[in-house]
Design a protein around this motif. Sequence first.
Motif, mmCIF file in Angstrom:
data_model
loop_
_atom_site.group_PDB
_atom_site.id
_atom_site.type_symbol
_atom_site.label_atom_id
_atom_site.label_comp_id
_atom_site.label_asym_id
_atom_site.label_seq_id
_atom_site.Cartn_x
_atom_site.Cartn_y
_atom_site.Cartn_z
ATOM 1 N N ALA A 136 -71.146 -58.212 10.746
ATOM 2 C CA ALA A 136 -69.702 -58.100 10.931
ATOM 3 C C ALA A 136 -69.411 -56.808 11.675
ATOM 4 C CB ALA A 136 -68.978 -58.105 9.593
ATOM 5 N N ALA A 137 -68.428 -56.863 12.563
ATOM 6 C CA ALA A 137 -68.070 -55.692 13.355
ATOM 7 C C ALA A 137 -67.181 -54.753 12.569
ATOM 8 C CB ALA A 137 -67.369 -56.127 14.639
ATOM 9 N N GLY A 138 -67.415 -53.458 12.728
ATOM 10 C CA GLY A 138 -66.557 -52.432 12.159
ATOM 11 C C GLY A 138 -65.847 -51.695 13.275
ATOM 12 N N PRO A 139 -65.357 -50.478 13.031
ATOM 13 C CA PRO A 139 -64.667 -49.737 14.075
ATOM 14 C C PRO A 139 -65.593 -49.383 15.239
ATOM 15 C CG PRO A 139 -64.574 -48.585 11.947
ATOM 16 C CD PRO A 139 -65.415 -49.778 11.761
ATOM 17 N N LEU A 140 -65.049 -49.501 16.439
ATOM 18 C CA LEU A 140 -65.789 -49.159 17.661
ATOM 19 C C LEU A 140 -67.142 -49.874 17.680
ATOM 20 C CD1 LEU A 140 -64.767 -45.372 17.799
ATOM 21 C CD2 LEU A 140 -63.748 -47.307 19.023
ATOM 22 N N ASP A 141 -68.270 -49.140 17.753
ATOM 23 C CA ASP A 141 -69.565 -49.839 17.836
ATOM 24 C C ASP A 141 -70.184 -50.085 16.464
ATOM 25 O OD1 ASP A 141 -70.467 -47.213 17.148
ATOM 26 O OD2 ASP A 141 -72.403 -47.658 18.073
ATOM 27 N N THR A 142 -69.486 -49.750 15.399
ATOM 28 C CA THR A 142 -70.025 -49.882 14.047
ATOM 29 C C THR A 142 -70.312 -51.340 13.709
ATOM 30 O OG1 THR A 142 -68.757 -47.942 13.387
ATOM 31 C CG2 THR A 142 -69.635 -49.335 11.613
ATOM 32 N N VAL A 143 -71.462 -51.564 13.068
ATOM 33 C CA VAL A 143 -71.868 -52.905 12.663
ATOM 34 C C VAL A 143 -72.322 -52.847 11.212
ATOM 35 C CG1 VAL A 143 -73.481 -54.816 13.072
ATOM 36 C CG2 VAL A 143 -72.605 -53.498 15.003
ATOM 37 N N HIS A 144 -71.945 -53.869 10.441
ATOM 38 C CA HIS A 144 -72.393 -54.021 9.066
ATOM 39 C C HIS A 144 -73.271 -55.266 8.984
ATOM 40 C CE1 HIS A 144 -69.551 -50.951 7.614
ATOM 41 N NE2 HIS A 144 -68.735 -51.456 8.530
ATOM 42 N N LEU A 145 -74.440 -55.133 8.368
ATOM 43 C CA LEU A 145 -75.366 -56.257 8.221
ATOM 44 C C LEU A 145 -75.621 -56.528 6.745
ATOM 45 C CD1 LEU A 145 -78.186 -55.444 10.841
ATOM 46 C CD2 LEU A 145 -75.999 -56.591 11.213
ATOM 47 N N SER B 42 -73.749 -47.033 13.004
ATOM 48 C CA SER B 42 -72.740 -46.563 13.951
ATOM 49 C C SER B 42 -73.277 -45.425 14.795
ATOM 50 C CB SER B 42 -71.484 -46.087 13.203
ATOM 51 O OG SER B 42 -70.478 -45.700 14.119
ATOM 52 N N LEU B 43 -72.791 -45.345 16.029
ATOM 53 C CA LEU B 43 -72.999 -44.182 16.896
ATOM 54 C C LEU B 43 -71.680 -43.478 17.186
ATOM 55 C CD1 LEU B 43 -75.538 -45.520 19.562
ATOM 56 C CD2 LEU B 43 -76.026 -44.195 17.514
ATOM 57 N N THR B 44 -70.600 -43.960 16.564
ATOM 58 C CA THR B 44 -69.267 -43.441 16.875
ATOM 59 C C THR B 44 -68.549 -42.925 15.640
ATOM 60 O OG1 THR B 44 -68.468 -45.743 16.736
ATOM 61 C CG2 THR B 44 -68.914 -44.872 18.925
ATOM 62 N N ALA B 45 -69.269 -42.673 14.555
ATOM 63 C CA ALA B 45 -68.651 -42.120 13.354
ATOM 64 C C ALA B 45 -68.152 -40.703 13.632
ATOM 65 C CB ALA B 45 -69.658 -42.095 12.206
ATOM 66 N N PRO B 46 -67.048 -40.285 13.024
ATOM 67 C CA PRO B 46 -66.607 -38.894 13.195
ATOM 68 C C PRO B 46 -67.718 -37.929 12.821
ATOM 69 C CG PRO B 46 -64.940 -40.194 12.045
ATOM 70 C CD PRO B 46 -66.160 -41.063 12.154
ATOM 71 N N VAL B 47 -67.777 -36.816 13.528
ATOM 72 C CA VAL B 47 -68.854 -35.853 13.303
ATOM 73 C C VAL B 47 -68.933 -35.458 11.834
ATOM 74 C CG1 VAL B 47 -69.658 -33.526 13.838
ATOM 75 C CG2 VAL B 47 -68.764 -34.995 15.664
ATOM 76 N N ALA B 48 -67.797 -35.266 11.179
ATOM 77 C CA ALA B 48 -67.789 -34.850 9.775
ATOM 78 C C ALA B 48 -68.264 -35.949 8.838
ATOM 79 C CB ALA B 48 -66.382 -34.405 9.374
ATOM 80 N N ALA B 49 -68.281 -37.193 9.311
ATOM 81 C CA ALA B 49 -68.659 -38.321 8.453
ATOM 82 C C ALA B 49 -70.067 -38.835 8.735
ATOM 83 C CB ALA B 49 -67.663 -39.477 8.635
ATOM 84 N N GLY B 50 -70.744 -38.253 9.714
ATOM 85 C CA GLY B 50 -72.060 -38.744 10.091
ATOM 86 C C GLY B 50 -73.124 -38.415 9.060
ATOM 87 N N GLY B 51 -74.215 -39.147 9.154
ATOM 88 C CA GLY B 51 -75.341 -38.900 8.252
ATOM 89 C C GLY B 51 -76.096 -40.179 7.968
ATOM 90 N N GLU C 100 -74.082 -49.186 26.021
ATOM 91 C CA GLU C 100 -73.939 -50.638 26.203
ATOM 92 C C GLU C 100 -74.303 -51.416 24.942
ATOM 93 O OE1 GLU C 100 -75.902 -54.334 28.749
ATOM 94 O OE2 GLU C 100 -76.467 -52.260 29.198
ATOM 95 N N LYS C 101 -75.409 -51.065 24.302
ATOM 96 C CA LYS C 101 -75.928 -51.853 23.179
ATOM 97 C C LYS C 101 -75.474 -51.339 21.815
ATOM 98 C CE LYS C 101 -78.253 -54.889 23.759
ATOM 99 N NZ LYS C 101 -77.965 -56.310 24.057
ATOM 100 N N GLY C 102 -75.075 -50.091 21.731
ATOM 101 C CA GLY C 102 -74.496 -49.566 20.509
ATOM 102 C C GLY C 102 -75.490 -49.318 19.391
ATOM 103 N N ALA C 103 -74.917 -49.087 18.201
ATOM 104 C CA ALA C 103 -75.705 -48.687 17.043
ATOM 105 C C ALA C 103 -76.678 -49.760 16.595
ATOM 106 C CB ALA C 103 -74.770 -48.319 15.891
#
Length: 299
Positions: A195-204, A219-228, A167-170
């Motif tokens: 500012a909103a990014g893809p899916l739950d991604t947020v930029h501050l 983000s909590l929805t980054a592709p597995v290969a791109a996480g970190g 519900e609350k996201g990243a």
Amino acid sequence: MRIGLLGAGPWAERVHAPVLAEHPGFEFTGVWARRPEAATALGGAYAVRGYTDLDELLAEVDAVSIALPPAVQPGLAVRAAEAGCHLLLDKPVALTVPDARAVAEAVRAHGVASVVFFTVRFGGEQMPWIERQAELGGWFTGRSDWLGSVFAPGSSSPYASSPWRREKGALWDVGPHALSVLLPVLGDATRVTAAAGPLDTVHLVVRHAAGASSTLALSLTAPVAAGGTGMELRGEHGVAQLPERGEGPVAALHRALDALHTSAATDRPHPCDAGFGLRVVEILAAAEQSLATGAPVEV
């Protein structure tokens, strides 16, 4: 110091319970949960009682460790403080500013110690790094990326079934981690733009009181290969990068409990107390407002 555990979900089972059973400064006394059968089962695994009455547990302990969703935590934390119990709180302290303020005010009013468990803030290599960068000062800007894959296809995260995270996201889940490192180094936030990014991604973009600025990608929805995760500071002393985490949350929780024990024994507030937790919630709420309005928000 006798300590009780509030919560019996995956975070309580995987991290809190084993640490409470091992920590030399605390006597693990019992477990309370919203599901009595879960409290009994988890308590039984450590030969401690599963309580059905929260007030009974609070009357028999000196401190509580809370492993419950952030919408549930504030009311229980206030009750525990009113009962004279020191508080090991989870992040975020709450999902609204009034709820977070109620916790901080209860801590002050009843004279109990409090520590908010930000896992990175209590990391073995991260703690001295944060202290060193804060001592150096002279930082011009900071960057923090917290790109999780909890809800990404192929994720094996045990927290993918967490309703409040979905519900609350990243912003509310990993945002507190980033702020817990940036604020002690760059200073308090004065303005935030989101500012909103893809899916739950947020930029501050955060402006800090000492003049520095920082950017956060969450983000909590980054592709597995791109996480970190990663953090970088730039300033008068060059470039400094937050050490990579080489340990899990169990070791960090041991240090958070050390901090709670010391704060309770010395009657000195810890820098990462309920008041700091309130400030983090205020900044997150401002970021949420900026997302809704498209305008910067003073904090």
